[in-house]
Motif scaffolding. Sequence first.
Motif, PDB file in Angstrom:
ATOM      1  N   TRP A  35       0.833  -1.208   0.000  1.00 27.21           N
ATOM      2  CA  TRP A  35       0.000   0.000   0.000  1.00 27.21           C
ATOM      3  C   TRP A  35       0.866   1.256   0.000  1.00 27.21           C
ATOM      4  O   TRP A  35       1.992   1.238   0.485  1.00 27.21           O
ATOM      5  CB  TRP A  35      -0.919  -0.013   1.222  1.00 27.21           C
ATOM      6  CG  TRP A  35      -1.936  -1.115   1.150  1.00 27.21           C
ATOM      7  CD1 TRP A  35      -1.727  -2.446   1.404  1.00 27.21           C
ATOM      8  CD2 TRP A  35      -3.296  -0.993   0.755  1.00 27.21           C
ATOM      9  NE1 TRP A  35      -2.881  -3.152   1.194  1.00 27.21           N
ATOM     10  CE2 TRP A  35      -3.871  -2.296   0.803  1.00 27.21           C
ATOM     11  CE3 TRP A  35      -4.110   0.081   0.368  1.00 27.21           C
ATOM     12  CZ2 TRP A  35      -5.210  -2.533   0.465  1.00 27.21           C
ATOM     13  CZ3 TRP A  35      -5.437  -0.165   0.053  1.00 27.21           C
ATOM     14  CH2 TRP A  35      -5.967  -1.455   0.097  1.00 27.21           C
ATOM     15  N   ALA A  36       0.278   2.344  -0.521  1.00 30.53           N
ATOM     16  CA  ALA A  36       1.002   3.628  -0.559  1.00 30.53           C
ATOM     17  C   ALA A  36       0.188   4.687   0.185  1.00 30.53           C
ATOM     18  O   ALA A  36      -0.991   4.477   0.504  1.00 30.53           O
ATOM     19  CB  ALA A  36       1.201   4.048  -2.015  1.00 30.53           C
ATOM     20  N   LEU A  54      -4.062   1.680  -2.740  1.00 31.08           N
ATOM     21  CA  LEU A  54      -3.328   0.712  -3.555  1.00 31.08           C
ATOM     22  C   LEU A  54      -2.832   1.418  -4.815  1.00 31.08           C
ATOM     23  O   LEU A  54      -3.627   2.068  -5.495  1.00 31.08           O
ATOM     24  CB  LEU A  54      -4.306  -0.405  -3.931  1.00 31.08           C
ATOM     25  CG  LEU A  54      -3.759  -1.797  -4.178  1.00 31.08           C
ATOM     26  CD1 LEU A  54      -2.937  -2.281  -2.999  1.00 31.08           C
ATOM     27  CD2 LEU A  54      -4.927  -2.750  -4.432  1.00 31.08           C
ATOM     28  N   PRO A  55      -1.528   1.350  -5.136  1.00 33.82           N
ATOM     29  CA  PRO A  55      -1.060   2.006  -6.368  1.00 33.82           C
ATOM     30  C   PRO A  55      -1.889   1.539  -7.564  1.00 33.82           C
ATOM     31  O   PRO A  55      -2.119   0.333  -7.735  1.00 33.82           O
ATOM     32  CB  PRO A  55       0.401   1.555  -6.465  1.00 33.82           C
ATOM     33  CG  PRO A  55       0.797   1.274  -5.048  1.00 33.82           C
ATOM     34  CD  PRO A  55      -0.438   0.709  -4.403  1.00 33.82           C
ATOM     35  N   PHE A 101      -8.676   1.447  -4.592  1.00 40.51           N
ATOM     36  CA  PHE A 101      -8.884   0.743  -3.319  1.00 40.51           C
ATOM     37  C   PHE A 101      -8.176   1.496  -2.208  1.00 40.51           C
ATOM     38  O   PHE A 101      -7.045   1.962  -2.388  1.00 40.51           O
ATOM     39  CB  PHE A 101      -8.339  -0.683  -3.425  1.00 40.51           C
ATOM     40  CG  PHE A 101      -9.052  -1.469  -4.481  1.00 40.51           C
ATOM     41  CD1 PHE A 101     -10.197  -2.198  -4.172  1.00 40.51           C
ATOM     42  CD2 PHE A 101      -8.629  -1.430  -5.801  1.00 40.51           C
ATOM     43  CE1 PHE A 101     -10.888  -2.884  -5.171  1.00 40.51           C
ATOM     44  CE2 PHE A 101      -9.316  -2.112  -6.801  1.00 40.51           C
ATOM     45  CZ  PHE A 101     -10.448  -2.844  -6.478  1.00 40.51           C
ATOM     46  N   ASN A 102      -8.859   1.615  -1.056  1.00 41.66           N
ATOM     47  CA  ASN A 102      -8.198   2.264   0.071  1.00 41.66           C
ATOM     48  C   ASN A 102      -8.374   1.463   1.355  1.00 41.66           C
ATOM     49  O   ASN A 102      -9.160   0.510   1.423  1.00 41.66           O
ATOM     50  CB  ASN A 102      -8.638   3.728   0.213  1.00 41.66           C
ATOM     51  CG  ASN A 102     -10.116   3.894   0.438  1.00 41.66           C
ATOM     52  OD1 ASN A 102     -10.799   2.966   0.845  1.00 41.66           O
ATOM     53  ND2 ASN A 102     -10.605   5.084   0.153  1.00 41.66           N
ATOM     54  N   ARG A 103      -7.603   1.903   2.339  1.00 39.20           N
ATOM     55  CA  ARG A 103      -7.494   1.158   3.588  1.00 39.20           C
ATOM     56  C   ARG A 103      -7.332   2.174   4.712  1.00 39.20           C
ATOM     57  O   ARG A 103      -6.470   3.055   4.626  1.00 39.20           O
ATOM     58  CB  ARG A 103      -6.242   0.296   3.452  1.00 39.20           C
ATOM     59  CG  ARG A 103      -5.851  -0.508   4.643  1.00 39.20           C
ATOM     60  CD  ARG A 103      -4.659  -1.394   4.262  1.00 39.20           C
ATOM     61  NE  ARG A 103      -4.618  -2.555   5.118  1.00 39.20           N
ATOM     62  CZ  ARG A 103      -4.054  -3.715   4.800  1.00 39.20           C
ATOM     63  NH1 ARG A 103      -3.459  -3.869   3.635  1.00 39.20           N
ATOM     64  NH2 ARG A 103      -4.068  -4.715   5.630  1.00 39.20           N
ATOM     65  N   TYR A 104      -8.185   2.085   5.704  1.00 40.49           N
ATOM     66  CA  TYR A 104      -8.117   2.966   6.862  1.00 40.49           C
ATOM     67  C   TYR A 104      -7.863   2.116   8.091  1.00 40.49           C
ATOM     68  O   TYR A 104      -8.572   1.135   8.338  1.00 40.49           O
ATOM     69  CB  TYR A 104      -9.439   3.696   7.076  1.00 40.49           C
ATOM     70  CG  TYR A 104      -9.811   4.708   6.007  1.00 40.49           C
ATOM     71  CD1 TYR A 104     -10.411   4.305   4.822  1.00 40.49           C
ATOM     72  CD2 TYR A 104      -9.578   6.063   6.191  1.00 40.49           C
ATOM     73  CE1 TYR A 104     -10.760   5.222   3.846  1.00 40.49           C
ATOM     74  CE2 TYR A 104      -9.931   6.993   5.218  1.00 40.49           C
ATOM     75  CZ  TYR A 104     -10.515   6.562   4.053  1.00 40.49           C
ATOM     76  OH  TYR A 104     -10.858   7.470   3.090  1.00 40.49           O
ATOM     77  N   PHE A 117     -13.332   2.507  -4.252  1.00 43.78           N
ATOM     78  CA  PHE A 117     -14.025   3.761  -4.555  1.00 43.78           C
ATOM     79  C   PHE A 117     -13.727   4.174  -5.992  1.00 43.78           C
ATOM     80  O   PHE A 117     -12.681   3.838  -6.548  1.00 43.78           O
ATOM     81  CB  PHE A 117     -13.635   4.857  -3.556  1.00 43.78           C
ATOM     82  CG  PHE A 117     -12.191   5.288  -3.644  1.00 43.78           C
ATOM     83  CD1 PHE A 117     -11.180   4.488  -3.150  1.00 43.78           C
ATOM     84  CD2 PHE A 117     -11.849   6.493  -4.241  1.00 43.78           C
ATOM     85  CE1 PHE A 117      -9.841   4.870  -3.247  1.00 43.78           C
ATOM     86  CE2 PHE A 117     -10.513   6.894  -4.336  1.00 43.78           C
ATOM     87  CZ  PHE A 117      -9.507   6.070  -3.829  1.00 43.78           C
ATOM     88  N   PHE A 118     -14.682   4.869  -6.587  1.00 41.03           N
ATOM     89  CA  PHE A 118     -14.509   5.306  -7.976  1.00 41.03           C
ATOM     90  C   PHE A 118     -15.599   6.317  -8.322  1.00 41.03           C
ATOM     91  O   PHE A 118     -16.486   6.588  -7.504  1.00 41.03           O
ATOM     92  CB  PHE A 118     -14.550   4.120  -8.950  1.00 41.03           C
ATOM     93  CG  PHE A 118     -15.788   3.280  -8.848  1.00 41.03           C
ATOM     94  CD1 PHE A 118     -15.893   2.284  -7.901  1.00 41.03           C
ATOM     95  CD2 PHE A 118     -16.869   3.493  -9.702  1.00 41.03           C
ATOM     96  CE1 PHE A 118     -17.049   1.507  -7.799  1.00 41.03           C
ATOM     97  CE2 PHE A 118     -18.016   2.727  -9.614  1.00 41.03           C
ATOM     98  CZ  PHE A 118     -18.098   1.721  -8.652  1.00 41.03           C
ATOM     99  N   TRP A 119     -15.497   6.852  -9.503  1.00 42.74           N
ATOM    100  CA  TRP A 119     -16.455   7.876  -9.939  1.00 42.74           C
ATOM    101  C   TRP A 119     -17.061   7.487 -11.282  1.00 42.74           C
ATOM    102  O   TRP A 119     -16.446   6.752 -12.063  1.00 42.74           O
ATOM    103  CB  TRP A 119     -15.755   9.228 -10.104  1.00 42.74           C
ATOM    104  CG  TRP A 119     -15.125   9.700  -8.856  1.00 42.74           C
ATOM    105  CD1 TRP A 119     -15.709  10.441  -7.854  1.00 42.74           C
ATOM    106  CD2 TRP A 119     -13.777   9.463  -8.421  1.00 42.74           C
ATOM    107  NE1 TRP A 119     -14.803  10.674  -6.852  1.00 42.74           N
ATOM    108  CE2 TRP A 119     -13.614  10.079  -7.170  1.00 42.74           C
ATOM    109  CE3 TRP A 119     -12.693   8.772  -8.977  1.00 42.74           C
ATOM    110  CZ2 TRP A 119     -12.426  10.050  -6.464  1.00 42.74           C
ATOM    111  CZ3 TRP A 119     -11.489   8.731  -8.273  1.00 42.74           C
ATOM    112  CH2 TRP A 119     -11.372   9.369  -7.034  1.00 42.74           C
ATOM    113  N   ILE A 120     -18.234   8.050 -11.524  1.00 39.32           N
ATOM    114  CA  ILE A 120     -18.928   7.771 -12.775  1.00 39.32           C
ATOM    115  C   ILE A 120     -19.292   9.084 -13.451  1.00 39.32           C
ATOM    116  O   ILE A 120     -19.850   9.985 -12.813  1.00 39.32           O
ATOM    117  CB  ILE A 120     -20.236   6.993 -12.520  1.00 39.32           C
ATOM    118  CG1 ILE A 120     -19.939   5.683 -11.814  1.00 39.32           C
ATOM    119  CG2 ILE A 120     -20.999   6.758 -13.822  1.00 39.32           C
ATOM    120  CD1 ILE A 120     -21.163   5.052 -11.200  1.00 39.32           C
TER     121      ILE A 120
END
Length: 226
Positions: free
Chosen positions: A26-27, A46-47, A84-87, A174-177
């Motif tokens: 992860w970055a 995630l890169p 993708f993210n991570r908290y 997550f993403f956008w449309i």
Amino acid sequence: MLLRIAQALTADELRQVRGLLETADWADGRVTAGDQSAGVKNNRQLPEESAAAQQARHIVSVALARNPMFVTGALPRSVYPPLFNRYGGTANDFGDHIDNAVRTHAATARHVRTDIACTLFLSDPAGYDGGELVINDTYGEQRLKFEAGDLVMYPGTSVHRVEPVTRGERLACFFWIESMVRRDDQRRLLYDLDMAILALRQRGDSAETVKLTGCYHNLLRMWADV
Ligand code: NI
């Protein structure tokens, strides 16, 4: 319009995606943030071009494409490749912000106007404390913490944040449309009409359902950019 799509991923897809993310590198999440949101963004991401991200993205994209609720709710014209993210731990929150209006995908230089923001919850809500997605819009504050596999779509115009995760870990996609219909109120009207027609058609087709279906398509024709 805020729309929840329960179980957008099957249990098997969820297991595969989580497996990929759990072993990935992860970055810092600030790599994709604008100046203002970089100041409040404290998570990991995630890169975009890593093998794990590409494989997980493929699983999510296939699942979304087959989901009629996703298609009718978003009327997608262009989807930014899912991230993708991570908290958790010390990288555990993302303060109030509005997403950039246009995202440019670095690998393809393709622009996506962010009409709709999506979060796909990947962690079991019992496995972490905090981490609610809080969305502020004209109907007030929504605090969301959905089941793993559930997706939420909300207008890109909303101020939102992710509350600090104080125990465990919260994984999400997550993403956008960019929608064929850029206005949220028009998408809402089309969605309501579509759902009402679907319910009426369960009772059998009639001259009226044919006419209403025509109205749906004529409105879409009036408002859609393709
Ligand atoms: Ni955001």
